[in-house]
Structure formats: structure tokens, C-alpha cells
Design a protein around this motif. Structure first.
Motif, PDB file in Angstrom:
ATOM      1  N   PRO A  40      48.880 -59.937  13.915  1.00 17.90           N
ATOM      2  CA  PRO A  40      49.174 -59.871  12.484  1.00 17.90           C
ATOM      3  C   PRO A  40      48.650 -61.101  11.752  1.00 17.90           C
ATOM      4  N   GLY A  41      48.403 -60.943  10.454  1.00 18.50           N
ATOM      5  CA  GLY A  41      48.012 -62.070   9.620  1.00 18.50           C
ATOM      6  C   GLY A  41      49.177 -63.031   9.453  1.00 18.50           C
ATOM      7  N   VAL A  42      48.872 -64.261   9.132  1.00 15.85           N
ATOM      8  CA  VAL A  42      49.901 -65.288   8.978  1.00 15.85           C
ATOM      9  C   VAL A  42      50.613 -65.091   7.641  1.00 15.85           C
ATOM     10  N   ARG A  43      51.940 -64.995   7.729  1.00 15.35           N
ATOM     11  CA  ARG A  43      52.762 -64.819   6.534  1.00 15.35           C
ATOM     12  C   ARG A  43      53.805 -65.924   6.498  1.00 15.35           C
ATOM     13  N   GLY A  44      54.399 -66.097   5.356  1.00 11.59           N
ATOM     14  CA  GLY A  44      55.474 -67.078   5.225  1.00 11.59           C
ATOM     15  C   GLY A  44      55.390 -67.770   3.883  1.00 11.59           C
ATOM     16  N   LYS A  45      56.277 -68.708   3.723  1.00  8.52           N
ATOM     17  CA  LYS A  45      56.364 -69.436   2.461  1.00  8.52           C
ATOM     18  C   LYS A  45      55.043 -70.146   2.169  1.00  8.52           C
ATOM     19  N   GLY A  46      54.530 -69.918   0.969  1.00  6.71           N
ATOM     20  CA  GLY A  46      53.285 -70.565   0.564  1.00  6.71           C
ATOM     21  C   GLY A  46      52.032 -69.923   1.141  1.00  6.71           C
ATOM     22  N   ARG A  47      52.179 -68.811   1.842  1.00  5.28           N
ATOM     23  CA  ARG A  47      51.023 -68.118   2.438  1.00  5.28           C
ATOM     24  C   ARG A  47      50.571 -66.998   1.523  1.00  5.28           C
ATOM     25  N   ASP A  48      49.320 -66.675   1.572  1.00  2.00           N
ATOM     26  CA  ASP A  48      48.731 -65.622   0.754  1.00  2.00           C
ATOM     27  C   ASP A  48      48.816 -64.293   1.504  1.00  2.00           C
ATOM     28  N   THR A  49      49.647 -63.388   1.001  1.00  2.70           N
ATOM     29  CA  THR A  49      49.839 -62.079   1.639  1.00  2.70           C
ATOM     30  C   THR A  49      48.542 -61.283   1.663  1.00  2.70           C
ATOM     31  N   GLN A  50      47.775 -61.336   0.593  1.00  2.00           N
ATOM     32  CA  GLN A  50      46.511 -60.599   0.550  1.00  2.00           C
ATOM     33  C   GLN A  50      45.555 -61.106   1.626  1.00  2.00           C
ATOM     34  N   ARG A  51      45.559 -62.397   1.853  1.00  2.00           N
ATOM     35  CA  ARG A  51      44.707 -62.977   2.906  1.00  2.00           C
ATOM     36  C   ARG A  51      45.155 -62.470   4.282  1.00  2.00           C
ATOM     37  N   ALA A  52      46.481 -62.407   4.490  1.00  2.00           N
ATOM     38  CA  ALA A  52      47.011 -61.898   5.762  1.00  2.00           C
ATOM     39  C   ALA A  52      46.566 -60.456   5.977  1.00  2.00           C
ATOM     40  N   MET A  53      46.662 -59.631   4.929  1.00  2.00           N
ATOM     41  CA  MET A  53      46.231 -58.234   5.037  1.00  2.00           C
ATOM     42  C   MET A  53      44.734 -58.138   5.306  1.00  2.00           C
ATOM     43  N   SER A  54      43.966 -58.960   4.637  1.00  2.00           N
ATOM     44  CA  SER A  54      42.510 -58.959   4.827  1.00  2.00           C
ATOM     45  C   SER A  54      42.149 -59.345   6.259  1.00  2.00           C
TER      46      SER A  54
END
Length: 156
Positions: A40-54
Motif C-alpha cells: 500500500p501507499g504511505v498514508r498518515g498525518k501530513g501525507r498526500d493521499t493522492q500520492r499514495a493512491m498513485s
């Protein structure tokens, strides 16, 4: 014909892994089904959800078999009864191509993945845990294959 389930997420709970393995074994002579887990893409506080999905989307697309018919599981996709899914499976078999089923991350699939999909499939209006979707997908594909083989598993 072979099928591959490409799923975002790693380390399924034991009950999911056992259930998936059971249907994978049952399917083996009708439609071999491999599981490919994608980080999975990296998620969390201050992380970009769109970047994780990409990032997830790029890994999913990289795991696709060449020339496979791609079916993305998506809440906005087409719903099928078990009997309708059996008809779809027969159609997929007639194409002579391998199959790839895709399960996205927490926010769903990246736009690139959906654009690459030949079709989308919804398991219904309920929101299901993505690990559970693996098991439901394997069971429903097994049910469809059993219907086509006139196996008594489906008794609806």
C-alpha cells in the motif's frame, strides 16, 4: 486460462488467508487463481493521499499479466448475480485471455488503474473491508465456475 487477483494490502488475517486458500484450491482445476499482494501507499498525518493512491496504482499496473482482461472491483461498477457472473466467466473464457481482478486501497483505485480496466465489477452497495473482498471474490468466482460445470455447489 488463468486468473490473477492483484490486491493492495499485505499480510491478510489468518482467517482471510485460509478462506482464500480454500477457494483457490477448489478453483485450481477450473480456473487457477494466483494472489499478488501489492504494497500500500504511505498514508498518515501530513501525507498526500493522492500520492499514495498513485503509487499503489503504479504497482498494480506493473503486476498485470500481459494481454489480460482486467476487471477492477469498484463500488461504481456493474453488479452481477451469481448466475450473471457465471455468464461473464464463460464470456471471459471465450476470449482466450488470462484474467486479472484488481482490488484497490482504502480510497479505491487510482484513475490510471480504472482507465486501464476493461470493466468494473461491484460486489454491491455495502462497504466491505478490502481483505474480506479477496475472500468474497474467490468464493464468487468459484461459484460461477461451479455453475458452468454443473457442480452442485450452487443451490439457489
Amino acid at each position: 486460462m488463468k486468473a490473477r487477483l492483484i490486491a493492495v494490502g499485505e499480510h491478510a488475517p489468518a482467517w482471510v488467508a485460509q478462506g482464500f486458500s480454500e477457494y483457490q484450491k477448489r478453483l485450481s482445476h477450473w480456473l487457477p487463481l494466483d494472489l499478488v499482494e501489492v504494497e500500500p501507499g504511505v498514508r498518515g498525518k501530513g501525507r498526500d493521499t493522492q500520492r499514495a493512491m498513485s503509487d499503489e496504482g503504479a504497482r498494480v499496473l506493473a503486476a498485470l499479466p500481459k494481454n489480460a482482461h482486467v476487471v477492477a472491483l469498484d463500488g461504481r461498477g456493474k453488479m452481477h448475480s451469481s448466475e450473471q457472473l457465471a455468464v461473464r466467466l464463460e464470456h471471459w473464457r471465450s476470449q482466450g485471455r488470462d484474467l486479472a481482478f484488481l482490488i484497490g486501497g482504502p480510497e479505491g483505485h487510482a484513475p490510471d488503474v480504472l482507465q486501464h480496466a476493461d470493466e468494473t465489477w461491484s460486489l454491491g452497495p455495502l462497504t466491505l473491508p478490502h481483505m474480506l473482498v479477496r475472500l468474497v471474490l474467490a468464493e464468487q468466482v468459484y461459484r460461477a465456475a461451479a455453475l458452468l460445470a454443473n457442480h452442485p455447489y450452487h443451490r439457489a
